[in-house]
Design a protein around this motif. Structure first.
Motif, PDB file in Angstrom:
ATOM      1  N   UNK A   1     -41.197  -7.853  36.653  1.00  0.00           N
ATOM      2  CA  UNK A   1     -40.992  -9.289  36.884  1.00  0.00           C
ATOM      3  C   UNK A   1     -39.777  -9.793  36.124  1.00  0.00           C
ATOM      4  N   UNK A   2     -39.662  -9.394  34.869  1.00  0.00           N
ATOM      5  CA  UNK A   2     -38.511  -9.802  34.052  1.00  0.00           C
ATOM      6  C   UNK A   2     -37.214  -9.318  34.681  1.00  0.00           C
ATOM      7  N   UNK A   3     -37.223  -8.062  35.171  1.00  0.00           N
ATOM      8  CA  UNK A   3     -36.023  -7.505  35.800  1.00  0.00           C
ATOM      9  C   UNK A   3     -35.659  -8.270  37.057  1.00  0.00           C
ATOM     10  N   UNK A   4     -36.659  -8.595  37.859  1.00  0.00           N
ATOM     11  CA  UNK A   4     -36.424  -9.349  39.087  1.00  0.00           C
ATOM     12  C   UNK A   4     -35.820 -10.711  38.782  1.00  0.00           C
ATOM     13  N   UNK A   5     -36.335 -11.363  37.763  1.00  0.00           N
ATOM     14  CA  UNK A   5     -35.835 -12.700  37.411  1.00  0.00           C
ATOM     15  C   UNK A   5     -34.375 -12.618  36.952  1.00  0.00           C
ATOM     16  N   UNK A   6     -34.052 -11.632  36.106  1.00  0.00           N
ATOM     17  CA  UNK A   6     -32.680 -11.497  35.602  1.00  0.00           C
ATOM     18  C   UNK A   6     -31.712 -11.223  36.752  1.00  0.00           C
ATOM     19  N   UNK A   7     -32.064 -10.307  37.644  1.00  0.00           N
ATOM     20  CA  UNK A   7     -31.162  -9.969  38.752  1.00  0.00           C
ATOM     21  C   UNK A   7     -30.992 -11.146  39.704  1.00  0.00           C
ATOM     22  N   UNK A   8     -32.076 -11.880  39.953  1.00  0.00           N
ATOM     23  CA  UNK A   8     -31.974 -13.050  40.830  1.00  0.00           C
ATOM     24  C   UNK A   8     -31.127 -14.133  40.171  1.00  0.00           C
ATOM     25  N   UNK A   9     -31.355 -14.358  38.880  1.00  0.00           N
ATOM     26  CA  UNK A   9     -30.558 -15.360  38.158  1.00  0.00           C
ATOM     27  C   UNK A   9     -29.087 -14.980  38.176  1.00  0.00           C
ATOM     28  N   UNK A  10     -28.799 -13.703  38.008  1.00  0.00           N
ATOM     29  CA  UNK A  10     -27.409 -13.243  38.021  1.00  0.00           C
ATOM     30  C   UNK A  10     -26.753 -13.553  39.362  1.00  0.00           C
ATOM     31  N   UNK A  11     -27.482 -13.332  40.448  1.00  0.00           N
ATOM     32  CA  UNK A  11     -26.940 -13.624  41.773  1.00  0.00           C
ATOM     33  C   UNK A  11     -26.594 -15.102  41.917  1.00  0.00           C
ATOM     34  N   UNK A  12     -27.495 -15.974  41.438  1.00  0.00           N
ATOM     35  CA  UNK A  12     -27.244 -17.419  41.541  1.00  0.00           C
ATOM     36  C   UNK A  12     -26.111 -17.837  40.611  1.00  0.00           C
ATOM     37  N   UNK A  13     -26.086 -17.300  39.393  1.00  0.00           N
ATOM     38  CA  UNK A  13     -24.989 -17.603  38.471  1.00  0.00           C
ATOM     39  C   UNK A  13     -23.651 -17.187  39.078  1.00  0.00           C
ATOM     40  N   UNK A  14     -23.640 -16.036  39.756  1.00  0.00           N
ATOM     41  CA  UNK A  14     -22.414 -15.565  40.398  1.00  0.00           C
ATOM     42  C   UNK A  14     -21.933 -16.554  41.449  1.00  0.00           C
ATOM     43  N   UNK A  15     -22.855 -17.068  42.221  1.00  0.00           N
ATOM     44  CA  UNK A  15     -22.500 -17.942  43.335  1.00  0.00           C
ATOM     45  C   UNK A  15     -22.173 -19.361  42.881  1.00  0.00           C
ATOM     46  N   UNK A  16     -22.914 -19.868  41.901  1.00  0.00           N
ATOM     47  CA  UNK A  16     -22.840 -21.297  41.578  1.00  0.00           C
ATOM     48  C   UNK A  16     -22.357 -21.611  40.164  1.00  0.00           C
ATOM     49  N   UNK A  17     -22.229 -20.603  39.319  1.00  0.00           N
ATOM     50  CA  UNK A  17     -21.851 -20.876  37.949  1.00  0.00           C
ATOM     51  C   UNK A  17     -23.025 -21.398  37.148  1.00  0.00           C
ATOM     52  N   UNK A  18     -22.810 -21.575  35.844  1.00  0.00           N
ATOM     53  CA  UNK A  18     -23.911 -21.987  34.975  1.00  0.00           C
ATOM     54  C   UNK A  18     -24.399 -23.389  35.312  1.00  0.00           C
ATOM     55  N   UNK A  19     -23.477 -24.332  35.386  1.00  0.00           N
ATOM     56  CA  UNK A  19     -23.880 -25.725  35.623  1.00  0.00           C
ATOM     57  C   UNK A  19     -24.508 -25.913  37.003  1.00  0.00           C
ATOM     58  N   UNK A  20     -24.062 -25.153  37.987  1.00  0.00           N
ATOM     59  CA  UNK A  20     -24.574 -25.314  39.343  1.00  0.00           C
ATOM     60  C   UNK A  20     -25.868 -24.582  39.620  1.00  0.00           C
ATOM     61  N   UNK A  21     -26.353 -23.831  38.632  1.00  0.00           N
ATOM     62  CA  UNK A  21     -27.574 -23.048  38.814  1.00  0.00           C
ATOM     63  C   UNK A  21     -28.780 -23.816  38.289  1.00  0.00           C
ATOM     64  N   UNK A  22     -29.866 -23.778  39.036  1.00  0.00           N
ATOM     65  CA  UNK A  22     -31.115 -24.389  38.600  1.00  0.00           C
ATOM     66  C   UNK A  22     -32.231 -23.353  38.594  1.00  0.00           C
TER      67      UNK A  22
END
Length: 242
Positions: free
Chosen positions: A10-31
Motif C-alpha cells: 500500500x505504501x509503495x502504491x501511494x508513493x508511485x501514484x503521488x509521484x505520477x501526480x507530482x510529475x504532472x502537476x507539480x507540488x502546489x498543483x497536487x492534492x
C-alpha cells in the motif's frame, strides 16, 4: 506477516501514484484527493503511512536521491559515464526519479528545506574532482564547467515529459562522445566505453538486488558476451554501441 506485506504494498502504491501526480502537476498543483482517487485507497490508509502531502513529497525526494549513488570503478571517468547513462535511463523509465527532479527544482526555488544527497550536479562534480586528482582529465578542463555542461544538457530535455522521449540515454551518450576528447587525457580515451545497454542492465541488477559491485563500492565489469559490447567506445567513433 501478511499484514506487514500488505502495508508495504500500500505504501509503495501511494508513493508511485503521488509521484505520477507530482510529475504532472507539480507540488502546489497536487492534492491528496487526486492521489487517493488514482490509487483507490482510503484516506485513513494514506494518513496511516504519510501524515501530509509534505511527507509524501519527502518520500519521493528521498527515494529519488537513492539513485544518486554511483558504482565505484576505475577509471573514475568510466564510473561517471556509467552513472550518467544509468541516471538518464532511470529518468526515462522511473516516475519517482522524474518526480523527485521536478519537486527538488520547485521546492528549492521556494526556499524549502530539502533532504541532503539529491543534487545530481554535486555527484557529477565529486566524480570529476576525483578524476582530476587521479590525473584522468586534461589540465585545461574545469570540473565545475564540465558538470554544468552535463547537467545543463539533461535540463534541456523536459523532465516532466521525459518518459515519452526514449532517446535521452542516447543523447547523453552522444554528448559524451563529443565531450570526452576535450576532457580525458589521451592515454585514457581509448579505454573508455559508451555502452547503452549496460545502463539498463545495471539498473535492473540494482533493482533486483543482484550483485553489481554494491552501492558506493568498487565494482567489476560484467563479462561481455557480445564481442562488440567489449570494444572501446571510441573504436567506432561514428556509432554508439547499444
Amino acid at each position: 506477516m501478511a499484514q506487514q506485506v500488505r502495508g508495504l504494498k500500500t505504501s509503495r502504491l501511494i508513493v508511485e501514484t503521488a509521484a505520477q501526480v507530482f510529475c504532472e502537476r507539480g507540488y502546489e498543483g497536487t492534492s491528496t484527493t487526486e492521489i487517493l482517487s488514482r490509487c483507490h485507497v482510503t484516506r485513513g490508509a494514506l494518513y496511516f503511512h504519510f501524515a501530509s502531502k509534505q511527507d509524501l513529497a519527502l518520500a519521493v525526494l528521498t527515494e529519488g536521491s537513492d539513485v544518486l549513488l554511483p558504482l565505484r570503478r576505475r577509471p573514475v571517468l568510466q564510473s561517471l559515464i556509467d552513472f550518467s547513462l544509468e541516471y538518464a535511463y532511470r529518468l526515462q523509465t522511473d516516475v519517482v526519479t522524474r518526480a523527485s527532479v521536478r519537486l527538488r527544482t520547485e521546492l528549492e526555488y521556494q526556499g524549502a528545506a530539502l533532504p541532503e544527497g539529491g543534487d545530481v550536479r554535486e555527484v557529477i562534480l565529486g566524480l570529476l574532482r576525483e578524476a582530476e586528482k587521479a590525473g584522468e582529465i586534461v589540465p585545461s578542463a574545469d570540473p565545475g564547467e564540465i558538470a554544468d555542461v552535463l547537467v545543463g544538457s539533461s535540463a534541456s530535455v523536459s523532465l516532466f515529459r521525459v518518459g515519452q522521449e526514449p532517446g535521452l540515454t542516447r543523447r547523453v551518450a552522444t554528448l559524451w562522445r563529443y565531450l570526452l576528447p576535450a576532457v580525458a587525457v589521451p592515454g585514457l580515451l581509448m579505454s573508455l566505453q559508451l555502452v547503452l545497454n549496460q545502463a539498463e542492465r545495471r539498473l535492473r541488477e540494482r533493482l533486483a538486488g543482484m550483485p553489481a559491485g554494491g552501492r558506493g563500492e568498487e565494482a567489476t565489469d560484467p563479462p561481455a558476451d557480445d564481442p562488440q559490447e567489449a570494444r572501446p567506445g571510441w573504436a567506432r567513433p561514428a556509432t554508439l554501441m547499444g
